[in-house]
Design an enzyme around this catalytic site. Structure first.
Site, PDB file in Angstrom:
ATOM      1  N   GLU A   1       7.914   6.132  -8.854  1.00  0.00           N
ATOM      2  CA  GLU A   1       8.066   6.080  -7.395  1.00  0.00           C
ATOM      3  C   GLU A   1       9.484   6.408  -6.957  1.00  0.00           C
ATOM      4  O   GLU A   1       9.707   7.241  -6.072  1.00  0.00           O
ATOM      5  CB  GLU A   1       7.681   4.693  -6.871  1.00  0.00           C
ATOM      6  CG  GLU A   1       7.907   4.576  -5.357  1.00  0.00           C
ATOM      7  CD  GLU A   1       7.405   3.285  -4.755  1.00  0.00           C
ATOM      8  OE1 GLU A   1       6.968   2.380  -5.501  1.00  0.00           O
ATOM      9  OE2 GLU A   1       7.427   3.188  -3.515  1.00  0.00           O
TER      10      GLU A   1
ATOM     11  N   ASP B   1       5.121   2.417 -10.977  1.00  0.00           N
ATOM     12  CA  ASP B   1       5.646   1.778  -9.774  1.00  0.00           C
ATOM     13  C   ASP B   1       6.394   0.543 -10.238  1.00  0.00           C
ATOM     14  O   ASP B   1       5.781  -0.441 -10.653  1.00  0.00           O
ATOM     15  CB  ASP B   1       4.514   1.397  -8.806  1.00  0.00           C
ATOM     16  CG  ASP B   1       5.082   0.937  -7.467  1.00  0.00           C
ATOM     17  OD1 ASP B   1       4.331   0.945  -6.472  1.00  0.00           O
ATOM     18  OD2 ASP B   1       6.277   0.558  -7.415  1.00  0.00           O
TER      19      ASP B   1
ATOM     20  N   ILE C   1       8.182  -1.779  -8.758  1.00  0.00           N
ATOM     21  CA  ILE C   1       7.870  -2.983  -7.968  1.00  0.00           C
ATOM     22  C   ILE C   1       6.832  -2.573  -6.937  1.00  0.00           C
ATOM     23  O   ILE C   1       7.166  -1.967  -5.909  1.00  0.00           O
ATOM     24  CB  ILE C   1       9.125  -3.559  -7.272  1.00  0.00           C
ATOM     25  CG1 ILE C   1      10.171  -4.023  -8.295  1.00  0.00           C
ATOM     26  CG2 ILE C   1       8.725  -4.719  -6.359  1.00  0.00           C
ATOM     27  CD1 ILE C   1      11.407  -4.655  -7.692  1.00  0.00           C
ATOM     28  N   ASP C   2       5.569  -2.862  -7.233  1.00  0.00           N
ATOM     29  CA  ASP C   2       4.516  -2.574  -6.245  1.00  0.00           C
ATOM     30  C   ASP C   2       4.372  -3.823  -5.393  1.00  0.00           C
ATOM     31  O   ASP C   2       3.947  -4.869  -5.859  1.00  0.00           O
ATOM     32  CB  ASP C   2       3.207  -2.216  -6.939  1.00  0.00           C
ATOM     33  CG  ASP C   2       2.190  -1.733  -5.931  1.00  0.00           C
ATOM     34  OD1 ASP C   2       2.564  -0.946  -5.043  1.00  0.00           O
ATOM     35  OD2 ASP C   2       1.026  -2.163  -5.995  1.00  0.00           O
TER      36      ASP C   2
ATOM     37  N   THR D   1       7.084  -4.058  -2.705  1.00  0.00           N
ATOM     38  CA  THR D   1       8.520  -4.255  -2.469  1.00  0.00           C
ATOM     39  C   THR D   1       8.769  -5.130  -1.250  1.00  0.00           C
ATOM     40  O   THR D   1       9.661  -5.989  -1.253  1.00  0.00           O
ATOM     41  CB  THR D   1       9.228  -2.895  -2.299  1.00  0.00           C
ATOM     42  OG1 THR D   1       9.090  -2.144  -3.510  1.00  0.00           O
ATOM     43  CG2 THR D   1      10.688  -3.064  -1.969  1.00  0.00           C
TER      44      THR D   1
ATOM     45  N   ASP E   1       0.895   3.766  -7.176  1.00  0.00           N
ATOM     46  CA  ASP E   1       0.323   2.479  -6.743  1.00  0.00           C
ATOM     47  C   ASP E   1      -1.013   2.196  -7.416  1.00  0.00           C
ATOM     48  O   ASP E   1      -1.390   1.040  -7.603  1.00  0.00           O
ATOM     49  CB  ASP E   1       0.089   2.489  -5.226  1.00  0.00           C
ATOM     50  CG  ASP E   1       1.375   2.548  -4.408  1.00  0.00           C
ATOM     51  OD1 ASP E   1       1.405   3.316  -3.427  1.00  0.00           O
ATOM     52  OD2 ASP E   1       2.331   1.831  -4.761  1.00  0.00           O
TER      53      ASP E   1
END
Ligand code: LIP
Length: 282
Positions: A72, A92, A94-95, A97, A222
């Site tokens: 990402e 990702d 930190i999915d 955030t 994601d």
């Protein structure tokens, strides 16, 4: 026969766990972090997102130097977002955030792995809950080693649906998102919930906690890992307009069965965001 990708999956689990530890430490002082924005004022990113993605990619490159990456924050920094036949790590860091920034406890480290454009394993670590969701193609889906199975609910009127508002605040887009949401609620379904993380929403489908999750506006990073976790838990994946899931389309519908999925398709305004693999404009 030996599974050639098992060592890669084992590494994914180990590096997701290590990344999750970094996130847990960072969340303790997240109020001190600079919060930056990307595609809109509510599309957030922090230095921890960037740091965790670098940690994952560097760790993988050491073991698998010839593999490709879609991350990402790498894409946000200008790298191309093209899914090829090459073994590709779809990350990702930190999915969720926005959840991380607000210490809302649904934050997922999501690592999908594809070969020939087919996801071979998926790892989603819900790191504030210490839940490690994993799936290997053809070998089932698990949470902390326990098998996952989607809900057996066939009746949409008895269903709990996950949906999100996304991070696009254009008036027309918001109108379409709420129009779909109103139609889904009015079926009626038991309720609508959103974890604030596509990857964790998909793990909730795989766990049988919600019957379906849909969203328009997400990205391949994601949903790549979560898509396999859902299918290996016995669920179905499709485009929000019906038909096969296209990982690069920025549209996803994950459900416990075809009947629930097809009923939701009737209610969703299936607008088309710019694809993840669209040519970069000058
Ligand atoms: C998030 C997705 C979520 C979506 C948010 C955001 P991020 O990903 O997981 O489904 O509604 O707008 O895109 O940006 O936290 O990695």
């Amino acid at each position: 026969m030996a599974d050639v990708w098992q060592s890669a999956m084992d590494h994914a689990v180990a590096v997701a766990r290590k990344a999750g530890q970094v996130v847990r430490e960072a969340v303790q002082s997240v109020h001190k972090e600079a919060v930056m924005v990307k595609s809109s004022s509510v599309d957030l990113v922090t230095q921890t997102d960037q740091k965790v993605e670098k940690l994952i990619i560097q760790s993988v490159k050491e073991k698998f130097p010839k593999h490709s990456f879609i991350g990402e924050e790498s894409v946000a920094a200008g790298e191309v977002c093209t899914l090829t036949d090459s073994p590709t790590w779809i990350i990702d860091p930190i999915d969720g955030t926005t959840n991380f920034v607000h210490t809302y406890p649904y934050v997922g480290v999501s690592i999908g792995f594809s070969v020939n454009k087919q996801v071979e394993f998926g790892v989603v670590y819900s790191c504030l809950q210490d839940q490690m969701f994993t799936a290997r193609r053809g070998k089932g889906a698990f949470c902390n080693g326990e098998p996952l199975q989607v809900s057996n609910q066939q009746d949409i009127h008895q269903a709990l649906i996950a949906a999100e508002f996304g991070s696009n605040r254009d008036v027309q887009t918001v109108e379409k998102i709420f129009s779909s949401l109103k139609k889904v609620v009015s079926i009626p379904v038991h309720g609508v919930r959103g974890a604030g993380s596509a990857a964790i929403n998909m793990c909730l489908v795989a766990s049988g906690c919600v019957e379906a999750y849909y969203e328009i506006g997400i990205h391949v990073w994601d949903i790549a890992a979560g898509s396999l976790i859902v299918s290996e838990a016995g669920g179905v994946l499709m485009d929000v307009a019906g038909g096969p899931l296209d990982l690069m389309s920025r549209r996803v519908l994950a459900a416990n069965n075809q009947k629930v999925a097809e009923r939701l398709v009737k209610e969703i305004d299936a607008f088309r965001p710019i694809r993840d693999d669209a040519p970069l404009t000058e």
